[in-house]
Every structure is written in structure tokens, then in C-alpha cells.
Design a protein around this motif. Structure first.
Motif, PDB file in Angstrom:
ATOM      1  N   GLY A   1       0.835  -1.162  -0.066  1.00 25.61           N
ATOM      2  CA  GLY A   1      -0.262  -0.146  -0.010  1.00 25.61           C
ATOM      3  C   GLY A   1       0.740   1.202   0.109  1.00 25.61           C
ATOM      4  N   VAL A   2       0.172   2.463   0.067  1.00 27.61           N
ATOM      5  CA  VAL A   2       1.000   3.641   0.345  1.00 27.61           C
ATOM      6  C   VAL A   2       1.184   4.003   1.545  1.00 27.61           C
ATOM      7  N   MET A   3       2.518   4.497   2.015  1.00 25.10           N
ATOM      8  CA  MET A   3       2.979   5.135   3.053  1.00 25.10           C
ATOM      9  C   MET A   3       2.340   6.231   3.445  1.00 25.10           C
ATOM     10  N   THR A   4       1.611   6.439   4.646  1.00 22.30           N
ATOM     11  CA  THR A   4       1.085   7.884   4.925  1.00 22.30           C
ATOM     12  C   THR A   4       1.597   8.224   6.154  1.00 22.30           C
ATOM     13  N   LEU A  18       9.322   0.898  -0.546  1.00 24.59           N
ATOM     14  CA  LEU A  18       8.082   1.033  -0.510  1.00 24.59           C
ATOM     15  C   LEU A  18       7.835   0.554  -1.804  1.00 24.59           C
ATOM     16  N   ASN A  19       6.694  -0.186  -1.967  1.00 24.57           N
ATOM     17  CA  ASN A  19       6.141  -0.727  -3.148  1.00 24.57           C
ATOM     18  C   ASN A  19       5.095   0.163  -3.846  1.00 24.57           C
ATOM     19  N   ASN A  20       4.520   1.148  -3.244  1.00 21.29           N
ATOM     20  CA  ASN A  20       3.755   2.128  -3.720  1.00 21.29           C
ATOM     21  C   ASN A  20       4.309   3.512  -3.759  1.00 21.29           C
ATOM     22  N   THR A  40       8.507  -0.040  -6.373  1.00 19.38           N
ATOM     23  CA  THR A  40       7.234  -0.176  -7.161  1.00 19.38           C
ATOM     24  C   THR A  40       7.325  -0.730  -8.473  1.00 19.38           C
TER      25      THR A  40
END
Length: 181
Positions: A1-4, A18-20, A40
Motif C-alpha cells: 500500500g501507500v505509506m502515509t 516502498l512498493n507504492n 514499485t
């Protein structure tokens, strides 16, 4: 997912893969030996509502597949994306890393504290903060429209086999001069 990031996030060691994408709605100030790796499969967006996002080391590899990396475009010098350490942007033949702003019109704003040499990249709408160091691409890369002055093409451009393009042009120039005489 997206890291926030919503609060304060200050990594100072290790590798964050991070994959996104990354959304910074808080305070992110990476330091020390920390490295962000964007692994990604095809695209990652980096943005959020924060006025600044600070990376230490930053890495994207296009080897294996082409990648697109977009950064939130700036309005009145914000947001600014600061890269304090090494920036590694390495694509491959037919697997370019495309770097652009999120809207594809306005520049995103970068500040590089270490000069870099991206390879196999296509860069457009990428701005440069005052005092930033240069990102000098080689002949495997393309600088598109609306880039700031820190995005440069290196003096030496090589063909795929490592031959210096300037040497090839000089050889053609000499051969042409002989032919004209």
C-alpha cells in the motif's frame, strides 16, 4: 500500500522499501544513513499536504520494468522535496524511470544537497530550489519540457557500446572535410 505520514516521522537509519507511493501529511525528516527505496512495479506518487518532505538517501531502480515517479507539483515554492544524501535513479535500456509532477504541467520542486548522475531517466516538469546541486543525466536519458536549471545533460554522451559521441562526430567531421577537398 501507500505509506502515509500523519504526525512526525524521523527515520535515521535502515532502509524503507516502498512498493507504492508516499503521502506526507505531517513532518517527515529522514537523516543519518536512512534510505528510501521505491521498488514499485510500475508507478509511485509522492505527495501529501505537507509543505516539505525530507529524504536522506533516495533510490529508484528501473531494472526489471519501466517505472513512473510523480511528485506533487509546487505552488509558491511548496511543497519542496529535499534530498540530503545520495540520489540513485538508475533505469535500464527500454526500462526508463519517468520523473514528472503529479499534474504533468507545473513543476515539482527539488533541493539536492548532493550532486547526482541519473541514468536511463526521462525527466519533465521538475523544478529546482535555490542553491540546489545538479542532477546531470547522461546520453541514456531524456530531459523533456519545463525542467529547472539543476537538471543538466553531461558533457560526455556515449553510444550504447560506450563510444563517446563527440569522438564519433569529430571523426565524421574529418572524413567530410577530406571528401570536400
Amino acid at each position: 500500500g501507500v505509506m502515509t505520514v500523519s504526525g512526525t516521522f524521523s527515520p535515521n537509519a535502515g532502509t524503507m522499501t516502498l512498493n507504492n507511493g508516499l503521502v506526507n501529511n505531517g513532518t517527515m525528516t529522514a537523516s543519518g544513513t536512512n534510505t528510501f527505496v521505491f521498488a514499485t512495479a510500475n508507478a509511485a506518487a509522492i505527495g501529501g499536504s505537507a509543505a516539505a518532505t525530507q529524504f536522506q538517501n533516495f533510490s529508484v531502480s528501473g531494472i526489471g520494468a519501466a517505472k513512473t515517479l510523480t511528485f506533487k507539483h509546487q505552488t509558491t515554492n511548496a511543497p519542496i522535496f529535499t534530498f540530503n544524501g545520495t540520489v540513485t535513479l538508475t533505469g535500464a535500456s527500454l526500462q526508463l524511470i519517468t520523473i514528472n509532477s503529479d499534474d504533468g504541467i507545473n513543476q515539482w520542486l527539488a533541493h539536492f544537497n548532493v550532486a547526482g548522475n541519473p541514468m536511463y531517466v526521462s525527466v519533465s516538469n521538475s523544478g529546482c530550489d535555490t542553491g540546489t546541486l545538479d542532477m546531470t543525466v547522461d546520453g541514456t536519458s531524456t530531459l523533456g519540457a519545463n525542467n529547472g536549471s539543476c537538471w543538466k545533460v553531461g558533457a560526455t554522451t556515449t553510444l550504447g557500446n560506450g563510444t563517446d559521441v563527440i569522438e564519433v562526430l569529430e571523426a565524421y567531421k574529418k572524413a567530410w572535410a577530406k571528401k570536400i577537398k
